[in-house]
Design an enzyme around this catalytic site. Sequence first.
Site, PDB file in Angstrom:
ATOM      1  N   ASP A   1       6.993  69.745  58.761  1.00 35.26           N
ATOM      2  CA  ASP A   1       7.355  70.016  57.372  1.00 35.26           C
ATOM      3  C   ASP A   1       8.294  71.213  57.265  1.00 35.26           C
ATOM      4  O   ASP A   1       8.905  71.627  58.265  1.00 35.26           O
ATOM      5  CB  ASP A   1       6.105  70.211  56.520  1.00 35.26           C
ATOM      6  CG  ASP A   1       6.240  69.549  55.149  1.00 35.26           C
ATOM      7  OD1 ASP A   1       7.046  70.046  54.337  1.00 35.26           O
ATOM      8  OD2 ASP A   1       5.554  68.547  54.896  1.00 35.26           O
TER       9      ASP A   1
ATOM     10  N   HIS B   1       5.944  73.199  50.765  1.00 35.20           N
ATOM     11  CA  HIS B   1       5.720  71.757  50.843  1.00 35.20           C
ATOM     12  C   HIS B   1       4.764  71.418  51.983  1.00 35.20           C
ATOM     13  O   HIS B   1       3.884  70.555  51.850  1.00 35.20           O
ATOM     14  CB  HIS B   1       7.064  71.052  51.040  1.00 35.20           C
ATOM     15  CG  HIS B   1       7.015  69.566  50.940  1.00 35.20           C
ATOM     16  ND1 HIS B   1       7.054  68.739  52.043  1.00 35.20           N
ATOM     17  CD2 HIS B   1       6.953  68.749  49.864  1.00 35.20           C
ATOM     18  CE1 HIS B   1       7.022  67.477  51.653  1.00 35.20           C
ATOM     19  NE2 HIS B   1       6.958  67.449  50.338  1.00 35.20           N
TER      20      HIS B   1
ATOM     21  N   SER C   1       5.524  62.027  49.861  1.00 36.54           N
ATOM     22  CA  SER C   1       5.202  63.195  50.679  1.00 36.54           C
ATOM     23  C   SER C   1       3.707  63.466  50.710  1.00 36.54           C
ATOM     24  O   SER C   1       3.183  63.973  51.712  1.00 36.54           O
ATOM     25  CB  SER C   1       5.903  64.438  50.124  1.00 36.54           C
ATOM     26  OG  SER C   1       7.282  64.398  50.361  1.00 36.54           O
TER      27      SER C   1
END
Length: 564
Positions: free
Chosen positions: A191, A231, A409
Amino acid sequence: MVPSTRNWVIFALLTGALQVLADAPAAAQGTIRRHLVYFRDKAGTPYSVAQPQAFLSARAIARRTKQGIAVLPRDLPVNPAYVAQIQGLTGSPRVVYTSRWFNAAVVSCDSATLARITALPVVRNAATLNRSQQVMKATPAPVQVSPAAARGTLATRAQYGPAYRQDVQIGATAMHDAGFRGDGMHIAVFDAGFPGVNQIPALQPVYQENRLAATRNFVDDNKSVYLRNSHGTNCLSAIAGNQAGFYIGTAPKATFHLCITEDINSEHPIEEANWLAAAEYADSAGVDVISSSLGYTTFDAPSTSYTYADMNGRTAISTRAATFAARVGMVVVSAAGNEGVNPWHYISAPADADSIISVAAVDSFGIRASFSSYGPSADGRIKPTLAAMGLAAAVLAPNGAAFRGNGTSYACPVLAGMVAGFWQANPTLTAQQVIAALRSTASLAANPNNSLGYGIPNFVTAYNALHPTAPLSATGQRGAPDALALFPNPTGDGALTLVLPEALRDQPLRLRVLDARGAVVAQQQLGATSASEVAVQLGRLAKGAYTCEVSAGATRRTVKFVQQ
């Protein structure tokens, strides 16, 4: 155009290529860039496939051995003599990392030095990977989805908190009740950053129980991962969260490898090269499952963007890397993309890779999220592969607060955790058999499509298909305790694991296999064992339905299975 992965990250936060590199123009002389340098061969290498321990961990070798995967020449590291030739050139080129699978090296240097590198006889060609040097921006604060968008995702089981709906939808809660929480499974998360992970209360068990195996930052070339973009924090929490009464992820007892491969400040093929390096690291470290909520379609100029035709499973560097990762026995779980309502429309690389799980997003009712990217791959394969909750999915922010966000995601790590638990529950399966078992029992298995693939998988459904005589209830409780069971079922090579009831333990056993006509086609004697599971090798059987009979004196149990 907005760069694809950067757009994904911003999308998720705000709502809850080697082919194209070839012959790219060199960067301006004097400016340091990163370049992918391909070597001509591995001739003269000091490494050997007969001694994989020199470049693969014991866990990596065991993973391959268990699945019958040979170490091949492509697995050998690049010839260190070739690397030394580059490092010995004037201009101070720096070899950032090398690629075993691509027989290449990522080298940091200016264009004049690059010209000297490409003139070396051992070098085949080179391509420039990045075109800009940007200062890292501050991590934006996540914005919560309004409660109305949750559409029935309020927790109904206190210990799971807001993660309950996404967990129960794929049978992860029943998986946990059956005792499978990812224990002993290694998951690598690729990520853009993991700020706050080492401080979030719900993630502290990872540290308290020594389940953080490694951290790698391929963007900054170090091991610092608690920075950059949140994220990765969000995605990791969907798997690793483990605070009863607040939030529980899908594999709360797994062991983790945290890898930063993505720089959201720009979009260039260097990030795909980082993905490749992370995948090779994961292979060498013995990782079982890769969870990657990243995707590539569009690059910043002057790098050349992909077209849909490139989503063919063999063009993008990340796609090719994902395929290699699948070939060495890892289950790669990749977000399909958030392009469903955008002009691109289709899946992104590496979701187009063969032999991996590409994940679409649904809401808590199983309805496809409008943003979820469509398939098929450009060469006509069903994509996405499976689906999980990615609309109003619950994840954790760097400050430890739970919020709801949207994106494939988030669907990706939710499913990746269940994949790890399912493999833990069925340890004799290969990576591809794990994928096949989940795919063949998912909600749309009988009629797959290019919006949700084979549909939403469920741990209990898939498990029971493999263990028909010892099934789990909807809450994960085991059934038929006195029954004989075997797995995998269907089987492909005559190798089976028998699950023995207590009545057949601690005494010599006779095993017979009967075909559909009742004729005995295989038989063998088994030694007495107190173990609940015993591996047997029946040899190659013809395709069809069989009955396995195991007896000890007057005690006899049977179970049916299918040979594919």
